[in-house]
Scaffold this active site. Sequence first.
Site, mmCIF file in Angstrom:
data_model
loop_
_atom_site.group_PDB
_atom_site.id
_atom_site.type_symbol
_atom_site.label_atom_id
_atom_site.label_comp_id
_atom_site.label_asym_id
_atom_site.label_seq_id
_atom_site.Cartn_x
_atom_site.Cartn_y
_atom_site.Cartn_z
ATOM 1 C CB SER A 88 -9.951 -1.337 2.642
ATOM 2 O OG SER A 88 -9.968 -2.101 2.008
ATOM 3 C CD GLU A 102 -5.954 0.380 2.145
ATOM 4 O OE1 GLU A 102 -6.773 0.224 0.879
ATOM 5 O OE2 GLU A 102 -5.203 -0.005 2.824
ATOM 6 N NE ARG A 146 -3.562 -2.059 0.272
ATOM 7 C CZ ARG A 146 -3.719 -3.606 -0.520
ATOM 8 N NH1 ARG A 146 -2.436 -3.386 -1.375
ATOM 9 N NH2 ARG A 146 -4.498 -4.379 -0.429
#
Length: 295
Positions: A217, A287, A168
Site C-alpha cells: 500500500s 505509507e 500505521r
Amino acid sequence: MLILPIVKGEYKKDYSLKHLTWFKVGGNAEIFFKPFDSEDLASFLIQNKQKLPITTFGAGSNIIIRDGGIEGVTIKLGQNFSNIEFIDEHLIVGSSCLNYNLAKFCQANAITGFEFLVGIPGTIGGGVVMNAGAYDSEFKDIIVKIEAIDFAGNFLTFTNEEIGFKYRSNNLPKDLIILKAVFKVNKGDSENILLRMNEINNARSATQPIKERTGGSTFANPEGLKSWELIDKAGLRGYRIGGASMSELHCNFMINNGDATAKDLEDLGDFVRQKVFEDSGVELKWEIKRLGRYV
C-alpha cells in the site's frame, strides 16, 4: 577520515541496496552493517563516537531507497535476529523474522490471532514500527511488549501501552532499533487457522499485484475513507510517470514496470497526492517510507 568501530559482524562500503528492496530501485549505502548479535550491535552504537547517521533496514518491502543512496551507516539485522521461541505462554520473536514465517509457525503450532500476518510482507520489526495490519487485525492486537536498543547502545523495553500504537504508527522514539517482540498466545485449531490463511492469500492474489515489483500500500487510508477509491476517483488508475505506474488491479499500489527509478516512483506518489487533494480535498499520507538522498 571515517573510522568505524571494531565489530564481530560485517561491514560493506558503497553497498548496493537495490536488490534488497521489492521495488528493485535506488542507490547505495555508504556503509552497510550486519551485526553478529545484539551485543555486537550495542558495541557498535556505543563506539559510534563520530555520530555517523544511522538508518535501519528490514525486508525492503514497504520502502523506496532514493537514487542518491543513504549516507552514514545502514543497519540490517540478519538471521541471528529471526528466532522464534515459545516461553511461558508467550512467543518471543526476533525482529528480522518475516511476518509470513511467524504466521506459518503459529499455524503449525495451533496458535491463533496471527493469520493476518500471512498477507503482510516484511519483518516483525517493521510491522511493529508501522503497526501494520490487514483483514481487521493489527500488530497492536497481539503485542505484549518489545525489546529494543537506542542509538546510544542502551537496551530498553516498552509495553504495548508504552508503544502507543496508532493507525500505521506509534509513539516510540525515532532513535530506536527493535530487537524482539513478545506476543500473547491463544490456542486454536490448526486446520481452521490454515483455512483463514488460505482465504487471505486468495483475496490478496485476486485484488493486489503481488507478482509485480511493488511496495504494498502506497498511502495510508484517511479516517473513514479508502485511498484507492480517492485515487480512482481522481482518474489515476494506471497513471504512469517514467517506468512507474499506479496498478490497474489495485490503484493504491505503485509498480516498477521494469525500468523505473526511485525518482519515478516518488514523483508518481507525490503527483497522486497532489491530484487527489485537488479532486477531493483529502491529503493522502505516505505509507511507504522514502530513505536517502533525492536526486
